[in-house]
Design a protein around this motif. Structure first.
Motif, short mmCIF file in Angstrom:
data_model
loop_
_atom_site.label_atom_id
_atom_site.label_comp_id
_atom_site.label_asym_id
_atom_site.label_seq_id
_atom_site.Cartn_x
_atom_site.Cartn_y
_atom_site.Cartn_z
N TYR A 178 0.39 -1.31 -0.05
CA TYR A 178 0.12 0.11 -0.11
C TYR A 178 0.64 1.17 0.22
O TYR A 178 0.67 2.43 -0.75
CB TYR A 178 -1.50 -0.26 1.07
N ALA A 179 1.88 1.25 1.20
CA ALA A 179 2.78 2.69 0.64
C ALA A 179 3.75 2.70 -0.21
O ALA A 179 3.09 3.67 -0.60
CB ALA A 179 3.56 2.00 2.50
N LEU A 180 4.26 1.96 -1.01
CA LEU A 180 4.10 2.27 -2.41
C LEU A 180 3.52 2.11 -3.79
O LEU A 180 3.80 3.22 -4.37
CB LEU A 180 5.45 0.39 -2.34
N PHE A 181 2.16 1.99 -3.56
CA PHE A 181 1.43 2.45 -4.44
C PHE A 181 1.25 3.79 -4.45
O PHE A 181 1.21 4.74 -5.18
CB PHE A 181 0.00 1.68 -4.20
N MET A 182 0.57 3.87 -2.79
CA MET A 182 0.58 5.11 -2.70
C MET A 182 2.41 6.28 -2.93
O MET A 182 1.30 7.37 -3.75
CB MET A 182 0.28 5.81 -0.98
N ARG A 183 3.03 6.14 -2.60
CA ARG A 183 4.17 7.10 -3.04
C ARG A 183 4.41 7.14 -4.61
O ARG A 183 4.10 7.88 -4.98
CB ARG A 183 6.04 6.14 -2.46
N GLU A 184 4.04 6.02 -5.44
CA GLU A 184 4.14 6.06 -7.14
C GLU A 184 2.78 7.22 -7.66
O GLU A 184 2.85 7.70 -7.96
CB GLU A 184 4.07 4.57 -6.94
N ARG A 185 1.87 6.75 -6.41
CA ARG A 185 0.51 7.70 -7.20
C ARG A 185 0.66 9.27 -6.99
O ARG A 185 0.28 9.54 -7.34
CB ARG A 185 -0.47 7.22 -6.43
N GLN A 186 1.05 9.54 -5.43
CA GLN A 186 1.48 10.91 -5.43
C GLN A 186 3.40 11.85 -6.37
O GLN A 186 2.87 12.27 -6.85
CB GLN A 186 1.78 10.90 -3.88
N GLN A 187 3.55 10.25 -6.84
CA GLN A 187 4.81 11.30 -7.83
C GLN A 187 3.96 10.81 -9.12
O GLN A 187 5.11 12.04 -9.64
CB GLN A 187 5.98 10.26 -7.63
N HIS A 188 3.95 10.60 -9.30
CA HIS A 188 2.74 10.18 -10.86
C HIS A 188 2.07 11.78 -11.15
O HIS A 188 2.53 12.71 -12.20
CB HIS A 188 2.17 9.25 -10.99
N ALA A 189 1.31 12.46 -9.82
CA ALA A 189 0.92 13.04 -9.64
C ALA A 189 1.59 14.56 -9.63
O ALA A 189 1.19 15.45 -10.32
CB ALA A 189 -0.38 13.13 -8.55
N ILE A 190 2.72 14.36 -9.38
CA ILE A 190 3.74 15.53 -8.91
C ILE A 190 4.57 15.85 -10.04
O ILE A 190 4.86 16.62 -10.76
CB ILE A 190 5.35 15.06 -8.02
N ASP A 191 4.37 15.16 -11.20
CA ASP A 191 5.12 14.58 -12.23
C ASP A 191 4.71 15.39 -13.41
O ASP A 191 4.94 16.00 -14.38
CB ASP A 191 5.92 13.17 -12.69
#
Length: 352
Positions: free
Chosen positions: A138-151
């Motif tokens: 879950y933590a990995l998924f959320m980090r990747e989702r947040q980074q994708h939104a920032i990108d």
């Protein structure tokens, strides 16, 4: 004394806590498949923690203390059980699931859980909660989702400022232009602007679409991105009622399917007394999955990883037949293993 510290924290709390709350209501008439599955999962989590402490701790042992009846709504005698439980909540408060004792105090490890003098000798009390997530995934998924939104926000920013759309935006709305031009990875979530609806020209329509997409990505950055430890608001008074009677340190322990986190009841009260932490370290929500009750959702990372590894249990289908012939199908859990981190257990539970 511990109980006095807790009482003072509740009195100073920003939360509106009804210290004299009395639980009442009619017993539910029928269980659901989801309820039975959740109960099975909760029972499994308690067994996991109980076994982990007794297997890995040399100086302390765990005792099951909370109500463990397998009776459910629709079973014979459930109404009487339900009313008895409400009466218990209104008198001694909410029993924790597990109590921890020193082996040196009870060498035979024989505890009478109805003996108040025994209960008061416990060194810690655990309220065990379960959650159907793998915490690491879950933590990995959320980090990747947040980074994708920032990108995506950065990409939109470059598209606007690197073309004639930047000059167009500056001319149409200087405020939005300044917000976007100065935004960074760390501040995109703080952007707040009303999305325009320009449409006179193709460039204006493109600019409007880009700003709308940026707003959508900012909305993702605002979403709660952490798993939580979840005390219900009404439980604060009920837990305190038990603490005032027995004066035993109380903890919430959240079990996932790969690890478990613990936080003290005292730390929960301190955390939610500061509105600076709301939104990042905790939120207060009406939980649809819990009859709409107000729930405090605390970022598990605030807690300590007391079970650093959990082996997955076996799971299988089960069936319950109700009196009128209705069948409920649900999931049961067996086995699995929790690995206690003794350093955290001693430092953050026993010596807290």
């Amino acid at each position: 004394m511990y109980k006095d510290e807790i009482l003072e924290l509740i009195r100073q709390s920003l939360l509106k806590i009804d210290m004299d709350i009395q639980i009442s209501g009619r017993p539910p008439t029928m269980a659901s498949s989801e309820f039975l599955t959740n109960k099975e999962q909760g029972d499994w989590a308690e067994r996991l923690v109980f076994k982990a402490i007794n297997e890995y701790s040399e100086a302390y042992f765990a005792v099951s203390y909370g109500r463990s009846e397998s009776i459910a709504a629709g079973d014979p005698g459930f109404a009487d059980f339900y009313m008895e439980y409400q009466n218990e909540l209104n008198t001694i408060g909410k029993r924790p699931d597990i109590l921890i004792f020193k082996i040196s105090d009870f060498p035979e490890q024989q505890i009478d859980i109805e003996n108040d003098d025994h209960i008061r000798q416990a060194v810690a009390a655990l309220e065990v909660r379960s959650s159907s997530f793998l915490a690491d995934k879950y933590a990995l998924f959320m980090r990747e989702r947040q980074q994708h939104a920032i990108d995506k926000c950065n990409q939109i920013k470059r598209t606007i400022l690197g073309t004639n759309l930047g000059d167009l935006l500056q001319r149409k709305n200087e405020t939005i232009y300044q917000l976007i031009s100065t935004a960074t990875d760390d501040t995109f979530r703080e952007l707040d602007f009303r999305c325009p609806s320009w449409s006179l020209t193709e460039d204006l329509r493109q600019l409007t679409a880009l700003l709308k997409e940026m707003k959508e990505q900012i909305a993702i950055l605002h979403k709660r991105d952490y798993l939580s430890i979840t005390p219900k608001m009404e439980d604060i008074a009920l837990v305190n009622r038990w603490i005032q009677r027995y004066d035993v340190k109380h903890f919430y322990l959240q079990v996932f399917f790969d690890k478990a986190y613990i936080i003290s009841f005292k730390d929960i009260l301190v955390l939610v007394s500061n509105d600076h932490h709301e939104g990042q370290n905790f939120s207060i929500e009406r939980d649809i999955k819990n009859q709409g009750k107000t729930t405090i959702k605390i970022n598990v990372q605030i807690g300590k990883e007391v079970l650093g590894k959990i082996d997955m249990p076996e799971h299988k289908s089960a069936m319950k037949e109700l009196d009128r012939g209705r069948l409920l199908f649900y999931v049961t859990f067996e086995g699995g293993k929790g690995y206690l981190d003794n350093d955290i257990f001693i430092r953050d539970v026993i010596n807290a």
